[in-house]
Design an enzyme around this catalytic site. Structure first.
Site, mmCIF file in Angstrom:
data_model
loop_
_atom_site.group_PDB
_atom_site.id
_atom_site.type_symbol
_atom_site.label_atom_id
_atom_site.label_comp_id
_atom_site.label_asym_id
_atom_site.label_seq_id
_atom_site.Cartn_x
_atom_site.Cartn_y
_atom_site.Cartn_z
ATOM 1 N N TRP A 172 0.839 -1.330 0.079
ATOM 2 C CA TRP A 172 -0.005 -0.024 0.004
ATOM 3 C C TRP A 172 0.976 1.219 -0.025
ATOM 4 C CZ3 TRP A 172 1.897 2.338 4.385
ATOM 5 C CH2 TRP A 172 2.333 1.442 5.157
ATOM 6 N N ASN A 173 2.042 1.276 0.318
ATOM 7 C CA ASN A 173 2.807 2.358 0.538
ATOM 8 C C ASN A 173 3.278 3.188 -0.699
ATOM 9 O OD1 ASN A 173 4.809 0.529 -0.041
ATOM 10 N ND2 ASN A 173 6.380 1.184 1.220
ATOM 11 N N LYS A 196 -2.434 -8.353 -7.807
ATOM 12 C CA LYS A 196 -3.112 -8.564 -6.459
ATOM 13 C C LYS A 196 -2.742 -7.266 -5.760
ATOM 14 C CE LYS A 196 -3.417 -9.189 -2.752
ATOM 15 N NZ LYS A 196 -3.626 -7.982 -1.708
ATOM 16 N N PRO A 197 -3.392 -6.141 -5.940
ATOM 17 C CA PRO A 197 -2.788 -4.832 -5.160
ATOM 18 C C PRO A 197 -3.303 -4.950 -3.424
ATOM 19 C CG PRO A 197 -5.027 -4.372 -6.155
ATOM 20 C CD PRO A 197 -4.563 -5.813 -6.684
ATOM 21 N N ALA A 198 -2.636 -4.442 -2.733
ATOM 22 C CA ALA A 198 -2.851 -4.350 -1.207
ATOM 23 C C ALA A 198 -4.179 -3.732 -0.894
ATOM 24 C CB ALA A 198 -1.953 -3.275 -0.606
ATOM 25 N N GLY A 250 6.494 -6.365 -0.092
ATOM 26 C CA GLY A 250 5.805 -6.351 1.253
ATOM 27 C C GLY A 250 6.598 -6.701 2.287
ATOM 28 N N SER A 251 6.032 -7.354 3.209
ATOM 29 C CA SER A 251 6.714 -7.387 4.661
ATOM 30 C C SER A 251 7.610 -8.802 4.407
ATOM 31 C CB SER A 251 5.829 -7.920 5.534
ATOM 32 O OG SER A 251 5.054 -9.062 5.393
ATOM 33 N N GLU A 272 10.850 -8.125 -2.821
ATOM 34 C CA GLU A 272 11.273 -6.775 -2.521
ATOM 35 C C GLU A 272 10.750 -6.866 -1.068
ATOM 36 O OE1 GLU A 272 13.355 -5.074 -3.790
ATOM 37 O OE2 GLU A 272 13.368 -6.017 -6.048
ATOM 38 N N LEU A 273 11.608 -6.959 -0.015
ATOM 39 C CA LEU A 273 11.279 -7.112 1.438
ATOM 40 C C LEU A 273 11.562 -5.921 2.360
ATOM 41 C CD1 LEU A 273 11.626 -10.890 1.776
ATOM 42 C CD2 LEU A 273 9.718 -9.635 0.698
ATOM 43 N N CYS A 306 10.095 1.345 2.729
ATOM 44 C CA CYS A 306 10.982 0.328 2.975
ATOM 45 C C CYS A 306 12.505 0.864 2.791
ATOM 46 C CB CYS A 306 10.850 -0.973 2.204
ATOM 47 S SG CYS A 306 10.723 -0.586 0.449
ATOM 48 N N GLU A 404 12.139 -2.735 11.547
ATOM 49 C CA GLU A 404 11.839 -1.601 10.707
ATOM 50 C C GLU A 404 10.623 -0.766 11.276
ATOM 51 O OE1 GLU A 404 10.252 -2.956 6.832
ATOM 52 O OE2 GLU A 404 11.363 -1.361 5.753
HETATM 53 P P1 ADP Z 1 2.456 -4.953 5.499
HETATM 54 O O1 ADP Z 1 2.574 -5.401 6.543
HETATM 55 O O2 ADP Z 1 3.316 -3.827 4.896
HETATM 56 O O3 ADP Z 1 0.929 -4.446 4.792
HETATM 57 P P2 ADP Z 1 2.167 -7.307 3.822
HETATM 58 O O4 ADP Z 1 3.140 -8.235 3.621
HETATM 59 O O5 ADP Z 1 1.023 -7.811 4.821
HETATM 60 O O6 ADP Z 1 2.952 -5.807 4.057
HETATM 61 O O7 ADP Z 1 1.404 -7.066 2.416
HETATM 62 C C1 ADP Z 1 2.006 -6.799 1.362
HETATM 63 C C2 ADP Z 1 0.885 -7.258 0.266
HETATM 64 O O8 ADP Z 1 1.105 -8.777 0.550
HETATM 65 C C3 ADP Z 1 -0.370 -6.822 0.170
HETATM 66 O O9 ADP Z 1 -0.872 -6.895 -1.187
HETATM 67 C C4 ADP Z 1 -1.028 -7.904 1.245
HETATM 68 O O10 ADP Z 1 -2.433 -8.193 0.720
HETATM 69 C C5 ADP Z 1 -0.550 -9.221 0.590
HETATM 70 N N1 ADP Z 1 -0.482 -10.191 1.451
HETATM 71 C C6 ADP Z 1 -0.295 -10.105 2.618
HETATM 72 N N2 ADP Z 1 -0.438 -11.566 3.365
HETATM 73 C C7 ADP Z 1 -0.329 -12.544 2.048
HETATM 74 C C8 ADP Z 1 -0.288 -13.781 2.158
HETATM 75 N N3 ADP Z 1 -0.267 -14.726 3.109
HETATM 76 N N4 ADP Z 1 0.103 -14.308 0.755
HETATM 77 C C9 ADP Z 1 0.120 -13.459 -0.301
HETATM 78 N N5 ADP Z 1 -0.102 -12.070 -0.131
HETATM 79 C C10 ADP Z 1 -0.199 -11.495 0.996
#
Ligand code: ADP
Length: 503
Positions: A172-173, A196-198, A250-251, A272-273, A306, A404
């Site tokens: 989402w950032n 698949k956006p946030a 993402g995370s 990209e984490l 990030c 972070e």
């Molecule tokens: P944040 O903690 O910054 O929201 P996430 O890693 O949870 O980071 O989210 C980044 C993206 O990954 C979002 O699009 C979220 O919907 C997606 N996401 C979260 N959990 C999963 C999962 N188990 N499998 C696939 N995508 C995921």
């Protein structure tokens, strides 16, 4: 979805549609705007005030299967298959120009769902759109090779072919730039995609897809599904034999999960984490430059990037002076609703992030760090606002040091010697970006090489560009995005051996 919400949601939708033609409330599969198979929907919330700003399909694995099937069909479909590199380049350019023409509308949508100041949203449209322009140009330069053979009457020819169906999961950032950085490279390479956006920011992504539709991508080449139940869909992407590669930003936790789940099929994965960026100021630094860079590097997007500076290391000779200048600049930052003129710091994206920032600051306080500015919620502005904060004497045991923060909090640590600070900067399993400031040329080269990072800013706090390779080492990821390297994530290298040639 609860029935009692239905009327309110429909009314909100009508109001929203009149606000913008790019504001979509459907996902896009196989060239059609579609609902979730189960008709479920979820609200998109403005973090500045809690208002519903959009309603989108809450899709499940069945919808993901539909999208992947469409992408697979389009991959083998003669229309996309027969597109030359120049055709793909032309389409990407068309998409780029449409985004440019609609930059104001896209920026407003982005600010409404992400909370980022409108000036930053405009900046992101320009920056993010540059990836489409760049990859439109790169599409025509995905060269193969002819390699001299060691054996007579043989030729070694190397082709680069599209990877296939690419599943792209974004955070989402940067609701626009993370989409364009992946889609630009994937489409340039000839892949078909399922995005698949946030769940916090699907509206910007849908607006982009609306413009991709206008640009004229063949049905099934560009697909997007929206959901607030990502895990089963992520699992499906990892395990489906119809998905040839996954690109995720993402995370670190979710990245590791996807990596593990993709191992069964040895699936191509690009990650990209998170980072834990050091920002080092040596005594020879130009302090004005360093302070200026510190403010933008730390507080851009409310610290939710990030590559934001996470740990400021200040050499003891300049420690106090830097802090004095930094404090003046940070205290002057204007916090508020990002849609209002002059606002520089918006809200945090959601309650989870907000609570995390509060908890980490409290943890540092308990461990004897000193809050010299901010350090509190700004409830008078709304539920998710936190004051720009500076904390000194942060110990290495504090969460602010080891994790972070992803918020507007600058953690400061004093150091004495170069070896000491290199050791501390590298003392983390993350290795995305880092920054250091020094006017000593010998030190510049030495330190740049010693930092265990994918990206280093030397006397510079803002380093991202479509032309540069973005990515990390250690647990910060695999692969690179942007630059000509970005294409590599979406191609297969095929060696063709021509034998028994007569000449
Ligand atoms: P944040 O903690 O910054 O929201 P996430 O890693 O949870 O980071 O989210 C980044 C993206 O990954 C979002 O699009 C979220 O919907 C997606 N996401 C979260 N959990 C999963 C999962 N188990 N499998 C696939 N995508 C995921």
């Amino acid at each position: 979805m609860l029935r009692s919400n239905s009327f309110r949601q429909k009314r909100a939708l009508c109001q929203l549609r009149s606000f913008s033609s790019l504001l979509k409330s459907h996902a896009y599969i196989n060239g059609k705007w579609v609902e979730a198979g189960n008709k479920d929907m979820f609200n998109v919330i403005n973090p500045a005030n809690g208002n519903v700003v959009g309603i989108v399909p809450n899709m499940d694995v069945n919808d993901a299967v539909r999208a992947v099937s469409a992408a697979k069909k389009a991959l083998n479909n003669s229309e996309w298959h027969s597109f030359t590199a120049k055709d793909r380049s032309d389409l990407l350019k068309k998409w780029f120009y449409l985004i440019k023409q609609n930059a104001d509308e896209i920026s407003s949508i982005m600010t409404t769902e992400s909370g980022k100041p409108i000036s930053e949203a405009r900046g992101e449209v320009t920056y993010g759109n540059a990836f489409l322009e760049w990859f439109a140009e790169q599409a025509r330069r995905i060269y193969g090779e002819v390699i001299p053979s060691p054996i007579k009457n043989r030729e070694i020819v190397v082709l680069k072919q599209p990877l296939g169906v690419a599943a792209l999961i974004t955070p989402w950032n940067f609701p626009l730039a993370m989409i364009t950085r992946k889609t630009g490279a994937a489409l340039a390479a000839g892949c078909t995609i399922v995005m698949k956006p946030a769940e916090d920011t699907p509206l910007t992504a849908l607006a982009l897809v609306k413009l991709a539709e206008e640009a004229g991508f063949p049905d099934g080449v560009v697909n997007i599904i929206t959901t607030n139940k990502a895990a089963p869909i992520g699992d499906y992407f990892c395990k489906s034999l119809d998905v040839n590669g996954i690109s995720f930003t993402g995370s670190t936790e979710v990245g590791k999960l996807l990596f593990r789940n993709s191992s069964g099929g040895i699936k191509r994965i690009s990650l990209e984490l998170g980072g834990n960026a050091p920002f080092i100021v040596f005594k020879s630094a130009n302090l004005e430059n360093a302070v200026e860079a510190a403010v933008s590097c730390k507080f851009r997007n409310c610290g939710q990037t990030c590559i934001s500076a996470n740990r400021f290391f200040l050499q003891h000779e300049i420690h106090d002076e830097f802090i004095e200048l930094f404090k003046q600049r940070v205290a002057a930052l204007k916090v508020g609703d990002g849609s209002k003129p002059g606002v520089q710091i918006g809200p945090l994206i959601n309650t989870t992030q907000f609570n995390k920032v509060c908890t980490y600051v409290e943890d540092a306080r308990l461990k004897c760090a000193k809050v010299i500015l901010g350090g509190k919620a700004l409830n008078e502005l709304g539920e998710l606002f936190y004051s720009p904060t500076i904390i000194t004497n942060v110990p290495s045991s504090a969460k602010l040091y080891t994790e972070e923060i992803f918020g507007p909090v600058a953690s400061i640590i004093k150091f004495k010697t170069e070896p000491e600070v290199i050791k501390a900067a590298n003392d983390t399993r993350r290795g995305l970006a880092g920054y250091f400031f020094s006017e000593d040329i010998q030190q510049v080269f030495r330190v740049a090489k010693l930092l265990e990072l994918g990206m280093v800013g030397v006397n510079e706090g803002l380093i991202s560009a479509a032309e540069a390779p973005f990515g990390g080492v250690k647990e910060s990821g695999i692969g690179r995005e942007g630059c000509h390297h970005g294409i590599d994530e979406y191609v297969e290298v095929k060696y063709i051996c021509f034998g028994n040639l007569k000449y």
